[in-house]
Design a protein around this motif. Structure first.
Motif, short mmCIF file in Angstrom:
data_model
loop_
_atom_site.label_atom_id
_atom_site.label_comp_id
_atom_site.label_asym_id
_atom_site.label_seq_id
_atom_site.Cartn_x
_atom_site.Cartn_y
_atom_site.Cartn_z
N PHE A 163 0.87 -1.28 -0.15
CA PHE A 163 -0.15 -0.06 0.04
C PHE A 163 0.80 1.58 0.04
N THR A 164 1.94 1.33 0.83
CA THR A 164 2.88 2.29 0.52
C THR A 164 3.52 2.47 -0.78
N ASN A 171 0.54 4.12 -3.07
CA ASN A 171 0.47 5.29 -2.78
C ASN A 171 1.55 6.19 -3.48
N ASN A 172 2.78 5.75 -3.55
CA ASN A 172 3.93 6.64 -3.89
C ASN A 172 4.56 5.89 -5.03
#
Length: 65
Positions: free
Chosen positions: A23-24, A27-28
């Motif tokens: 998920f990190t 998002n990036n």
């Protein structure tokens, strides 16, 4: 052999870590592709259930003897 009951939960910890990592990365976009992290998390969760089922079979077999 009592430690084998607790080692199956290590797979859940790894699965949770790789879901967080995915998920990190999702998002990036500069961090890389998240799909490998999600695949590893899926394999870790699968291994948790597989090991739990195998341990239960092993325990039931020992009770019959």
């Amino acid at each position: 052999m009592n430690y084998l009951k607790f080692t199956q939960y290590v797979y859940l910890v790894f699965g949770a870590y790789f879901i967080y990592d995915g998920f990190t990365k999702l998002n990036n976009p500069n961090l890389g592709t998240p799909w490998l992290s999600f695949i590893i998390a899926g394999v870790a969760v699968f291994m948790f259930f597989f090991r739990r089922k195998f341990a239960k079979k092993f325990e039931d077999r020992n009770k019959k003897l």
